[in-house]
Design a protein around this motif. Structure first.
Motif, PDB file in Angstrom:
ATOM      1  N   LEU A  37       0.828  -1.210   0.000  1.00 41.55           N
ATOM      2  CA  LEU A  37       0.000   0.000   0.000  1.00 41.55           C
ATOM      3  C   LEU A  37       0.862   1.259   0.000  1.00 41.55           C
ATOM      4  O   LEU A  37       0.591   2.212  -0.749  1.00 41.55           O
ATOM      5  CB  LEU A  37      -0.941   0.005   1.209  1.00 41.55           C
ATOM      6  N   LEU A  38       1.894   1.275   0.813  1.00 43.59           N
ATOM      7  CA  LEU A  38       2.793   2.435   0.837  1.00 43.59           C
ATOM      8  C   LEU A  38       3.469   2.637  -0.512  1.00 43.59           C
ATOM      9  O   LEU A  38       3.581   3.767  -1.006  1.00 43.59           O
ATOM     10  CB  LEU A  38       3.843   2.275   1.936  1.00 43.59           C
ATOM     11  N   ALA A  39       3.933   1.566  -1.117  1.00 42.05           N
ATOM     12  CA  ALA A  39       4.597   1.670  -2.423  1.00 42.05           C
ATOM     13  C   ALA A  39       3.627   2.169  -3.493  1.00 42.05           C
ATOM     14  O   ALA A  39       4.004   2.958  -4.363  1.00 42.05           O
ATOM     15  CB  ALA A  39       5.183   0.330  -2.826  1.00 42.05           C
ATOM     16  N   SER A  40       2.372   1.741  -3.430  1.00 43.20           N
ATOM     17  CA  SER A  40       1.414   2.186  -4.445  1.00 43.20           C
ATOM     18  C   SER A  40       1.035   3.641  -4.271  1.00 43.20           C
ATOM     19  O   SER A  40       0.658   4.311  -5.227  1.00 43.20           O
ATOM     20  CB  SER A  40       0.161   1.300  -4.408  1.00 43.20           C
ATOM     21  N   ILE A  41       1.134   4.163  -3.080  1.00 42.44           N
ATOM     22  CA  ILE A  41       0.832   5.581  -2.844  1.00 42.44           C
ATOM     23  C   ILE A  41       2.041   6.444  -3.184  1.00 42.44           C
ATOM     24  O   ILE A  41       1.922   7.480  -3.827  1.00 42.44           O
ATOM     25  CB  ILE A  41       0.408   5.794  -1.374  1.00 42.44           C
ATOM     26  N   ILE A  42       3.219   6.028  -2.763  1.00 44.80           N
ATOM     27  CA  ILE A  42       4.430   6.843  -2.914  1.00 44.80           C
ATOM     28  C   ILE A  42       5.036   6.723  -4.311  1.00 44.80           C
ATOM     29  O   ILE A  42       5.569   7.682  -4.848  1.00 44.80           O
ATOM     30  CB  ILE A  42       5.457   6.450  -1.832  1.00 44.80           C
ATOM     31  N   GLY A  43       4.939   5.553  -4.947  1.00 50.65           N
ATOM     32  CA  GLY A  43       5.563   5.314  -6.247  1.00 50.65           C
ATOM     33  C   GLY A  43       5.216   6.332  -7.318  1.00 50.65           C
ATOM     34  O   GLY A  43       6.111   6.928  -7.933  1.00 50.65           O
ATOM     35  N   PRO A  44       3.935   6.580  -7.582  1.00 47.29           N
ATOM     36  CA  PRO A  44       3.590   7.554  -8.619  1.00 47.29           C
ATOM     37  C   PRO A  44       4.103   8.965  -8.332  1.00 47.29           C
ATOM     38  O   PRO A  44       4.477   9.696  -9.236  1.00 47.29           O
ATOM     39  CB  PRO A  44       2.058   7.529  -8.635  1.00 47.29           C
TER      40      PRO A  44
END
Length: 151
Positions: A37-44
């Motif tokens: 979840l953190l990666a999907s929020i921060i990645g973009p």
């Protein structure tokens, strides 16, 4: 025979080992879901910053070359022709009286952040110029990261 005190110590160690068990599968899955979840929020957001930072880098490089071209103009009385290009800032074209370069700190003219050479066009009579890059897509026009950047 083993003394009673030693037997008690061994039992206590065995109990502590049972109490110190590892993570359960459910705990590991919960941590993994949180990380995804953190990666999907921060990645973009990180990718967006990368695109905008390339555009800012191009603008800074163009401003640096504009300053170098102004110094060239002060020394030579004109801007480099389109055929001489930006290379005249690092190596004397040979036919320019008063050339006092190199005008850029590097030995070569930098490429744009997308790995392509900057486009230089001299105006009529060497009185003006334009430096530009075509952005991420390498095509005229565009918006966002694909927008053209010029002086």
């Amino acid at each position: 025979m083993i003394s009673i005190a030693i037997q008690k110590r061994l039992r206590n160690r065995a109990r502590r080992r049972k109490d110190e068990g590892g993570f359960t599968l459910v705990e590991l899955l919960v941590v993994l879901v949180i990380l995804v979840l953190l990666a999907s929020i921060i990645g973009p957001r990180v990718i967006g910053y990368l695109g905008s930072s390339r555009a800012k880098t191009a603008q800074v490089q163009i401003e640096s070359m504009v300053t170098a071209l102004q110094l060239f103009h002060i020394d030579a009385g004109r801007y480099p022709t389109s055929t001489e290009g930006l290379a005249a800032l690092v190596k004397s074209p040979g036919n320019v009286a008063g050339w006092n370069g190199p005008y850029l700190s590097k030995a070569d003219v930098p490429q744009d952040p997308w790995g392509r050479p900057y486009i230089y066009q001299s105006g009529q009579n060497g009185s003006s110029f334009e430096i530009k890059t075509l952005g991420a897509d390498g095509k005229e026009g565009g918006s966002g990261e694909n927008a053209d950047i010029s002086n």
